[in-house]
Design an enzyme around this catalytic site. Structure first.
Site, mmCIF file in Angstrom:
data_model
loop_
_atom_site.group_PDB
_atom_site.id
_atom_site.type_symbol
_atom_site.label_atom_id
_atom_site.label_comp_id
_atom_site.label_asym_id
_atom_site.label_seq_id
_atom_site.Cartn_x
_atom_site.Cartn_y
_atom_site.Cartn_z
ATOM 1 N N PHE A 1 -7.611 1.885 11.950
ATOM 2 C CA PHE A 1 -6.336 2.450 12.407
ATOM 3 C C PHE A 1 -6.386 2.972 13.846
ATOM 4 O O PHE A 1 -6.030 4.106 14.123
ATOM 5 C CB PHE A 1 -5.975 3.593 11.441
ATOM 6 C CG PHE A 1 -4.508 3.902 11.324
ATOM 7 C CD1 PHE A 1 -3.683 3.158 10.504
ATOM 8 C CD2 PHE A 1 -3.945 4.957 12.025
ATOM 9 C CE1 PHE A 1 -2.332 3.464 10.382
ATOM 10 C CE2 PHE A 1 -2.588 5.268 11.910
ATOM 11 C CZ PHE A 1 -1.784 4.520 11.084
ATOM 12 N N THR B 1 -3.676 11.759 10.003
ATOM 13 C CA THR B 1 -3.546 12.657 11.149
ATOM 14 C C THR B 1 -2.182 13.357 11.134
ATOM 15 O O THR B 1 -2.006 14.363 11.798
ATOM 16 C CB THR B 1 -3.752 11.896 12.473
ATOM 17 O OG1 THR B 1 -2.797 10.840 12.540
ATOM 18 C CG2 THR B 1 -5.157 11.320 12.546
ATOM 19 N N ARG C 1 -4.733 8.020 16.610
ATOM 20 C CA ARG C 1 -6.105 7.951 16.087
ATOM 21 C C ARG C 1 -7.077 7.380 17.129
ATOM 22 O O ARG C 1 -8.252 7.716 17.149
ATOM 23 C CB ARG C 1 -6.186 7.187 14.764
ATOM 24 C CG ARG C 1 -7.473 7.484 13.995
ATOM 25 C CD ARG C 1 -7.513 6.838 12.626
ATOM 26 N NE ARG C 1 -7.048 7.693 11.546
ATOM 27 C CZ ARG C 1 -7.788 8.584 10.894
ATOM 28 N NH1 ARG C 1 -9.061 8.773 11.219
ATOM 29 N NH2 ARG C 1 -7.289 9.300 9.912
ATOM 30 N N GLU D 1 -12.843 2.975 5.535
ATOM 31 C CA GLU D 1 -12.746 2.426 6.883
ATOM 32 C C GLU D 1 -13.994 2.577 7.761
ATOM 33 O O GLU D 1 -14.317 1.670 8.535
ATOM 34 C CB GLU D 1 -11.568 3.078 7.631
ATOM 35 C CG GLU D 1 -10.213 2.741 7.043
ATOM 36 C CD GLU D 1 -9.134 3.669 7.586
ATOM 37 O OE1 GLU D 1 -9.091 4.841 7.181
ATOM 38 O OE2 GLU D 1 -8.357 3.219 8.429
ATOM 39 N N GLN E 1 0.843 -1.203 0.000
ATOM 40 C CA GLN E 1 0.000 0.000 0.000
ATOM 41 C C GLN E 1 0.877 1.251 0.000
ATOM 42 O O GLN E 1 0.404 2.335 -0.285
ATOM 43 C CB GLN E 1 -0.878 0.033 1.262
ATOM 44 C CG GLN E 1 -1.918 -1.050 1.351
ATOM 45 C CD GLN E 1 -2.607 -1.074 2.705
ATOM 46 O OE1 GLN E 1 -2.457 -2.034 3.451
ATOM 47 N NE2 GLN E 1 -3.356 -0.035 3.051
ATOM 48 N N ARG F 1 -7.723 -1.464 9.050
ATOM 49 C CA ARG F 1 -8.961 -0.727 8.776
ATOM 50 C C ARG F 1 -9.548 -0.053 10.024
ATOM 51 O O ARG F 1 -10.053 -0.738 10.918
ATOM 52 C CB ARG F 1 -9.978 -1.692 8.168
ATOM 53 C CG ARG F 1 -11.006 -1.049 7.269
ATOM 54 C CD ARG F 1 -11.775 -2.139 6.570
ATOM 55 N NE ARG F 1 -12.590 -1.599 5.481
ATOM 56 C CZ ARG F 1 -13.237 -2.366 4.609
ATOM 57 N NH1 ARG F 1 -13.152 -3.660 4.677
ATOM 58 N NH2 ARG F 1 -13.961 -1.814 3.653
ATOM 59 N N ALA G 1 -5.818 5.444 5.275
ATOM 60 C CA ALA G 1 -6.577 6.492 5.962
ATOM 61 C C ALA G 1 -7.870 6.854 5.213
ATOM 62 O O ALA G 1 -8.398 7.954 5.363
ATOM 63 C CB ALA G 1 -5.724 7.747 6.182
ATOM 64 N N PHE H 1 -5.848 -3.936 3.667
ATOM 65 C CA PHE H 1 -6.532 -3.660 4.941
ATOM 66 C C PHE H 1 -5.621 -3.028 5.973
ATOM 67 O O PHE H 1 -5.863 -3.150 7.172
ATOM 68 C CB PHE H 1 -7.179 -4.952 5.491
ATOM 69 C CG PHE H 1 -8.129 -5.600 4.527
ATOM 70 C CD1 PHE H 1 -9.308 -4.958 4.163
ATOM 71 C CD2 PHE H 1 -7.846 -6.832 3.959
ATOM 72 C CE1 PHE H 1 -10.186 -5.540 3.254
ATOM 73 C CE2 PHE H 1 -8.711 -7.424 3.039
ATOM 74 C CZ PHE H 1 -9.884 -6.773 2.695
ATOM 75 N N GLU I 1 0.742 -1.610 4.613
ATOM 76 C CA GLU I 1 1.102 -0.199 4.602
ATOM 77 C C GLU I 1 2.601 -0.067 4.853
ATOM 78 O O GLU I 1 3.318 0.527 4.073
ATOM 79 C CB GLU I 1 0.291 0.533 5.688
ATOM 80 C CG GLU I 1 -0.069 1.946 5.283
ATOM 81 C CD GLU I 1 -0.852 2.672 6.362
ATOM 82 O OE1 GLU I 1 -1.901 2.158 6.783
ATOM 83 O OE2 GLU I 1 -0.406 3.752 6.778
HETATM 84 N N1 MTE Z 1 -11.390 -2.813 0.622
HETATM 85 C C1 MTE Z 1 -10.859 -3.908 0.034
HETATM 86 N N2 MTE Z 1 -11.620 -4.627 -0.792
HETATM 87 N N3 MTE Z 1 -9.565 -4.285 0.269
HETATM 88 C C2 MTE Z 1 -8.753 -3.583 1.132
HETATM 89 O O1 MTE Z 1 -7.591 -3.949 1.323
HETATM 90 N N4 MTE Z 1 -8.586 -1.670 2.674
HETATM 91 C C3 MTE Z 1 -9.330 -0.779 3.558
HETATM 92 C C4 MTE Z 1 -10.424 -0.040 2.791
HETATM 93 N N5 MTE Z 1 -11.193 -0.970 2.012
HETATM 94 C C5 MTE Z 1 -9.303 -2.429 1.781
HETATM 95 C C6 MTE Z 1 -10.638 -2.067 1.465
HETATM 96 C C7 MTE Z 1 -8.482 0.214 4.209
HETATM 97 S S1 MTE Z 1 -7.626 -0.232 5.602
HETATM 98 C C8 MTE Z 1 -8.395 1.497 3.755
HETATM 99 S S2 MTE Z 1 -7.477 2.651 4.590
HETATM 100 C C9 MTE Z 1 -9.069 1.929 2.542
HETATM 101 O O2 MTE Z 1 -9.801 0.885 1.922
HETATM 102 C C10 MTE Z 1 -8.033 2.463 1.575
HETATM 103 O O3 MTE Z 1 -8.588 2.851 0.370
HETATM 104 P P1 MTE Z 1 -9.286 4.285 0.179
HETATM 105 O O4 MTE Z 1 -8.369 5.281 0.811
HETATM 106 O O5 MTE Z 1 -9.373 4.411 -1.276
HETATM 107 O O6 MTE Z 1 -10.597 4.213 0.878
HETATM 108 MO MO1 MOS Z 2 -6.020 1.605 6.181
HETATM 109 S S1 MOS Z 2 -5.784 0.807 8.069
HETATM 110 O O1 MOS Z 2 -5.513 3.201 6.715
HETATM 111 O O2 MOS Z 2 -4.652 0.987 5.381
#
Ligand code: MTE
Ligand code: MOS
Length: 764
Positions: free
Chosen positions: A349, A445, A315, A718, A202, A347, A514, A233, A237
């Site tokens: 955080f 943050t 957070r 999230e 990520q 997810r 985030a 998820f 990161e």
């Molecule tokens: N959805 C799917 N299918 N797979 C993922 O790994 N990660 C989550 C969320 N949804 C994730 C997911 C997490 S931890 C975050 S921070 C956000 O997606 C990141 O993407 P965004 O910033 O585009 O929402």
């Molecule tokens: Mo999502 S826990 O900020 O990758």
């Protein structure tokens, strides 16, 4: 947003869907291997804490096919991969701090040879005391970073004026990311002493920077490329850097392509999880059940090194009061160092961990006072003008509208009555319900990270290439980027290609995290497209002999000037622009305005905006066997003006089920030796299709949506996970209606085993 023909069978389809279901989507392990590719396998510590006395890998080196075995001493640069704090060695150096910590890297011609060599390695370790509990670590002064305190008002004085005061403890467990694609990287040497690394990450910048300093070269020598992730998820990161560094180191030294991808069980034992927390709370209410004061101390289980825990800790504090308006608040958070793999982003955080505690405190108060928790929740709900403990003033608040819509739409009074009647009629099956409001702040943050860039090329045949810093991991960001470019340029999505994420095209990226990826990268992309569009408009006016002030619109690939359709196609316009030697490429940049935060006083305006919503959860508990079912989760969620309802709905549904998993069945167990017992899919249960609530309704609350959100469509990645917290309280309520004296502490996950014990337990 302007509607355009997207060429992808309607704008709400995820462009990755077809590839996923036909198996054509490419992950790191699907990249065709180059001739001479070697396979790397990490030899990890079998002990959680100790001094390495002796390692003997002489026999392993003689296994046929083994090319080399690397250790800390083979690193040309720094043996260090910590992202926030430099406290994490790539290879254990003299000392091991958790089971699963990398000690050596075996590089072989085949995976089987590496596997064989692994078994031949002997390690002797002088044991040191093992700590797995954060409270114990705190007692011993084992902290990963400085503790933090958020304060508002004066709780000490306020508690004196409270009619009711309750104190207690709450705990939340860890959570395994269980991305379908494990960690992994494939590195190969390039010209000019440089490396190209395909990484399932990520955070491309973190991988690039870490590999660069491990190898003691500039970041410009390391190109990182990511097509997509089979889920991240939060787990990829920072932690993806381990595998990228391993593959990178071996490729660099051996001058050969090297692949390093752990098996599922290796991934599970070597990587950190969601940070478990243990917490104390004290809540004070007045005669009308207004919460006047709230104090809490969070003990975060950080694992053996900081990783992202300091930011996660922060957070937790930001979300420690969830959706409530509380005049006096004092929250202290400690990041505790234990002998477990470094725990990390997951997810939410740290937000979910903070919210669980205030919900437990409210539930505790409600039980003592003999009212429904939802009465206290609603009574104390925040509104515009409320001040968060960190100083930001609530604006654009949709907390009450979401709550009220749930109450109305799903008829909470009749649900309550049905449950009461059901419980009266049934002795061994009981139902329970709960309400779970969520308020989640959008932005990193760390203010600095709220920036992004994009690169757009229009080729002279009219086709378009889009690169951003966003990583597609199932959340649908590529589809949203496609929507941005298609809408802004007024062309069919079929003309646009979303490129891989690559550090040579888009530099210094913030991780895709985030929930801010879409906002940040989408706005940078919009900026790039607008720059090119302005140039195209000028050319169009020039071609059509129109005044400089004439309004030009490109819609469905047709040029309109002052509302009049012109005989000028997209292709012709692009050709003419090129013939005039005008730049058909642009680099866009975006930095979120307004936000700031001063850590010295713990006050500021850290979030661009907040996302709101409420979930109503109902469950049925089988009081003979302790098993339960989630009957329904009814949600009203504030999407702003959703730019892609299917993707946003998918994020909600997935997040809710993942949250329910965390609260109910997903149980990470380490024994006293720091050994992961829930180390495979046979011992770690995640939700499957049968765990999905029988009814899962998500109602889209349409709010105007803030400017800071891309097309006023709010971030959604999230926040929905936290609706899952409602399942804990609903199950707990059902148990209490079977046995009002049940001992069932606020400790998640609330597994069927724990439910069974609680059903037949008795308070003395
Ligand atoms: N959805 C799917 N299918 N797979 C993922 O790994 N990660 C989550 C969320 N949804 C994730 C997911 C997490 S931890 C975050 S921070 C956000 O997606 C990141 O993407 P965004 O910033 O585009 O929402
Ligand atoms: Mo999502 S826990 O900020 O990758």
């Amino acid at each position: 947003m302007i509607e355009t023909k997207t060429g992808i069978a309607g704008k709400d389809i995820n462009i990755d869907a077809a590839g996923h279901v036909t198996g054509r989507s490419i992950y790191v392990d699907d990249i065709p291997v180059m001739e001479g590719t070697l396979f790397a396998k990490i030899f990890d510590s079998p002990h959680a804490h100790g001094i390495i006395k002796h390692i003997d890998y002489s026999k392993a080196e003689t296994v046929e096919g083994v090319v080399s075995i690397f250790s800390a001493t083979d690193i040309p640069g720094r043996n260090e991969i910590g992202g926030i704090i430099a406290d994490e060695p790539l290879f254990a150096n003299g000392k091991v701090q958790f089971q699963g910590q990398p000690v050596l890297l075996i590089v072989a011609e085949t995976e089987d040879a590496a596997e064989e060599a692994f078994k031949e390695i002997k390690i002797e370790i002088d044991p040191l005391p093992i700590i797995t509990d954060p409270r114990e670590a705190f007692k011993q002064g084992q902290l990963l970073c400085r503790s933090r305190t958020f304060n508002k008002g004066d709780t000490k004085e306020a508690f004196q004026n409270c009619k009711y005061v309750f104190e207690g403890a709450a705990e939340t467990g860890g959570q395994e990311h269980l991305y379908l694609e494990t960690q992994g990287a494939y590195a190969y040497p390039m010209e000019s002493d440089s490396l190209k690394i395909y990484s399932s990450t990520q955070g491309l910048r973190h991988v690039q920077e870490t590999v660069a300093h491990v190898l003691n070269v500039g970041m410009n020598k390391i190109e990182v490329d990511t097509t997509r992730l089979g889920g991240g998820f939060g787990g990829k990161e920072d932690q993806a850097a381990v595998w990228a560094c391993m593959a990178g180191l071996a490729a660099w030294v051996l001058k050969k392509p090297v692949k390093c991808i752990p098996h599922r069980m290796e991934d599970m034992r070597m990587t950190g999880k969601r940070n478990p927390y243990k917490s104390n709370y004290k809540i004070g209410l007045d005669a009308e059940y207004r919460i006047i004061a709230y104090e809490t101390t969070f003990y975060q289980n950080g694992g053996a090194s900081a990783d992202l825990s300091p930011a996660i800790l922060e957070r937790t504090l930001f979300h420690g009061t969830n959706s409530y308006d509380i005049p006096h608040v004092n929250m202290i958070a400690h990041s505790c160092k234990t002998n477990l793999p470094p725990n990390t982003a997951f997810r939410g955080f740290g937000g979910p961990q903070g919210m669980f505690v205030i919900e437990a405190a409210i539930d505790h108060a409600a039980k003592e006072l003999g009212v429904d928790a939802n009465y206290i929740q609603r009574k104390n709900m925040m509104d515009n003008g409320t001040e968060f403990p960190y100083g930001q003033i609530v604006a654009g608040c949709e907390a009450k509208p979401c709550w009220e819509e749930v109450v109305k739409r799903y008829n909470i009074e009749s649900i309550k009555k049905e449950i009461d009647d059901f419980n009266k009629q049934n002795d061994f099956v009981k139902k329970g319900f709960s309400m779970m409001p969520v308020c989640f702040g959008i932005s990193f943050t760390n203010t600095m990270m709220n920036q992004a860039r994009a690169l757009v090329h229009i080729y002279w045949d009219g086709s378009v290439s889009v690169s951003t810093g966003a990583v597609e991991m199932g959340q649908g960001v590529n589809t949203k980027m496609l929507q941005v470019a298609a809408n802004c340029l007024g062309i069919s999505a079929a003309r646009i290609k979303i490129e891989t994420t690559n550090t040579t095209r888009v530099a210094n990226t913030s991780p895709s995290a985030a929930s801010s990826t879409t906002d940040l990268n989408g706005k940078a992309l919009l900026n790039a497209c607008e720059q090119i569009l302005e140039r195209l408009k000028k050319v169009a006016r020039n071609i059509c002999n129109e005044e400089e002030t004439a309004a030009v619109i490109i819609k469905d690939e047709i040029v309109f000037i002052n509302g009049v359709q012109k005989e000028l196609s997209w292709n012709e316009l692009i050709k003419q622009t090129f013939f005039r030697r005008i730049n058909l490429s642009a680099k866009g940049h975006y930095a979120t305005p307004v936000i700031h935060f001063d850590k010295t006083i713990e006050k500021g305006h850290p979030f661009a905006y907040h996302v709101y919503g409420t979930a109503l959860t109902t469950v049925t508990v089988d009081c003979i066997r302790g098993i339960y079912e989630i009957d329904a989760v009814h949600v009203v969620h504030d999407f702003g003006t959703s730019m892609n309802r299917n993707i946003d709905l998918g994020q909600c549904e997935g997040g809710i089920v993942q949250g329910i998993g965390w609260m109910t069945m997903e149980e990470i167990v380490y024994n006293e030796d720091g050994r992961l017992l829930s180390n495979a899919l046979s011992t770690y249960k995640i939700p499957d299709i049968y765990s999905v609530p029988a009814e899962l309704n998500v109602h889209f609350l349409h709010s105007d949506g803030p400017e800071a959100a891309l097309f006023k469509s709010k971030a959604v990645g999230e926040p929905p996970l936290m609706y899952g917290i409602g399942a804990f309280f609903a199950i707990r309520n059902a148990v209490l209606s079977f046995n009002p004296n049940a001992i069932l502490p606020y400790v998640s996950p609330i597994t069927p085993e724990k439910v069974l014990m609680a059903l037949y337990s008795k308070k003395l």
